[in-house]
Design a protein around this motif. Sequence first.
Motif, mmCIF file in Angstrom:
data_model
loop_
_atom_site.group_PDB
_atom_site.id
_atom_site.type_symbol
_atom_site.label_atom_id
_atom_site.label_comp_id
_atom_site.label_asym_id
_atom_site.label_seq_id
_atom_site.Cartn_x
_atom_site.Cartn_y
_atom_site.Cartn_z
ATOM 1 N N GLU A 268 0.800 -1.245 -0.209
ATOM 2 C CA GLU A 268 0.135 -0.091 -0.035
ATOM 3 C C GLU A 268 0.781 1.164 0.010
ATOM 4 O O GLU A 268 0.655 2.187 -0.802
ATOM 5 C CB GLU A 268 -0.848 0.144 1.300
ATOM 6 N N MET A 272 1.628 4.842 -2.688
ATOM 7 C CA MET A 272 1.710 6.068 -2.412
ATOM 8 C C MET A 272 3.048 6.836 -2.393
ATOM 9 O O MET A 272 3.053 8.088 -2.755
ATOM 10 C CB MET A 272 1.368 6.424 -0.781
ATOM 11 N N ARG A 367 -4.595 -2.694 4.832
ATOM 12 C CA ARG A 367 -5.235 -1.663 4.143
ATOM 13 C C ARG A 367 -5.506 -0.637 5.281
ATOM 14 O O ARG A 367 -5.321 0.528 5.165
ATOM 15 C CB ARG A 367 -6.296 -1.890 3.631
ATOM 16 N N SER A 368 -6.248 -1.152 6.365
ATOM 17 C CA SER A 368 -6.510 -0.315 7.276
ATOM 18 C C SER A 368 -5.301 0.158 8.105
ATOM 19 O O SER A 368 -5.547 1.498 8.450
ATOM 20 C CB SER A 368 -7.913 -0.731 8.101
ATOM 21 N N LYS A 371 -3.365 3.099 6.723
ATOM 22 C CA LYS A 371 -4.180 4.712 6.417
ATOM 23 C C LYS A 371 -3.414 5.281 7.812
ATOM 24 O O LYS A 371 -3.761 6.596 7.669
ATOM 25 C CB LYS A 371 -5.675 4.541 6.819
ATOM 26 N N GLU A 372 -2.961 4.371 8.712
ATOM 27 C CA GLU A 372 -2.384 5.067 10.025
ATOM 28 C C GLU A 372 -0.992 5.664 9.575
ATOM 29 O O GLU A 372 -0.152 6.083 10.658
ATOM 30 C CB GLU A 372 -2.535 4.389 11.228
#
Length: 378
Positions: A268, A272, A367-368, A371-372
């Motif tokens: 992920e 980015m 994925r979750s 996000k952090e």
Amino acid sequence: MISQDVVLVRYGEITLKDRWTRQNWERILAGNIAFSLGKAGLEHKVTRGEGRIFIQTPDPRASEIAARVFGVVSTSPARAVAPDLKEICQAAVEMALKAGPATFAIRPRRSGISISSEEIGRVVGDAVRKMTGASVDLEEPELEIFVEARRESAYIFTQVVKGMGGLPLGSQGKMLALVSGGIDSPVAAWMMMKRGCPVSLLHFDSRPYADALQPSLKSAKVLAGWTSGRKIDFIEVPIGRGIEKISSHYPRATCVLCRRLMYWIAAEVMEMEAALGIVTGYSMGQVASQTAENILAEQAAMGMPVFHPLIAMDKAEIMDLARKIGTYEVTEETESCTAVPKKPMTKARRHEILAMEEELGLRDMARSLAKEMKVTRI
Ligand code: ATP
Ligand code: MG
């Protein structure tokens, strides 16, 4: 005599490339050298020509600074004079007088001019002998005086500073290097940088099972000293929650599953950061979890490239390199993670691991957690 202080910069593999690539990489390398010199506050002008980069500078530090730039094979602080025997002799004599050796050798090279190397060696050698009283010893001289006579200039020097080698940083795609705070992983990141890849660094904050944020951050700062002025993204992602879930369900497979969770999060983050691959500090068999079976299971059905540049290196070699890079002092053999089971799995079976991953929903968890992420530019 028109003379000028210049640093000759030699590079290796770049010269083997086709014209377009060579010119492109030479330009990147020259830019990186100029950047490094500028950052160190040196007055300089960097030019390119005939398979060399030249640094015009009066500053004696330039040679050492350029030698640390990836892609540079060696550097020499030199005197540049007109390609004429009289001028060359004068410069060589001056250098010999300064060094005051009992024995010396002239190491001549030429290109694009009519004087032969043999003649340069003989004439300059005679001049140095007469003017200094030193004698010629071609086998083991105290001082070697190198003469590189080219059409536009002749360069005279006595010192060859060994460079880092590798490829110019920025000539290859970006990598996302996983740094743990241990000795190995920053070395792995550095090796990829040496091969031309800019890096972003990803650290998984494993608290409360392990805490290595500080050494990771410190290693990132040291690595940032090797980028010729580019900033590095240091990214933290907390994975404590993930480890908790994995270790409570599959204690023996904790490390293998944890690694898969790390890779999925890295996938992920790669997006980015526009990175093209992942880098780890694995070395075959170094610890119980770094086995061929585990590597197979950890990377099975992932799809993104994972590079292990230290895979065939011994611990002692890695430690030597860490000292040279400067990360050895800031990292530590960190307290091992308290989630590691007494008998960690060393021969993971990939189909079983994939089934466990599915059941735990590791991809969604990745994925979750991603996000952090927190990014610090270093
Ligand atoms: P290192 O000296 O780099 O810590 P190690 O020999 O201790 O390596 P492991 O702890 O098994 O080995 O980790 C193997 C590799 O996995 C590390 O080199 C690193 O690339 C990655 N890794 C492990 N833990 C983390 C973490 N908390 N954050 C980021 N990457 C990690
Ligand atoms: Mg470690």
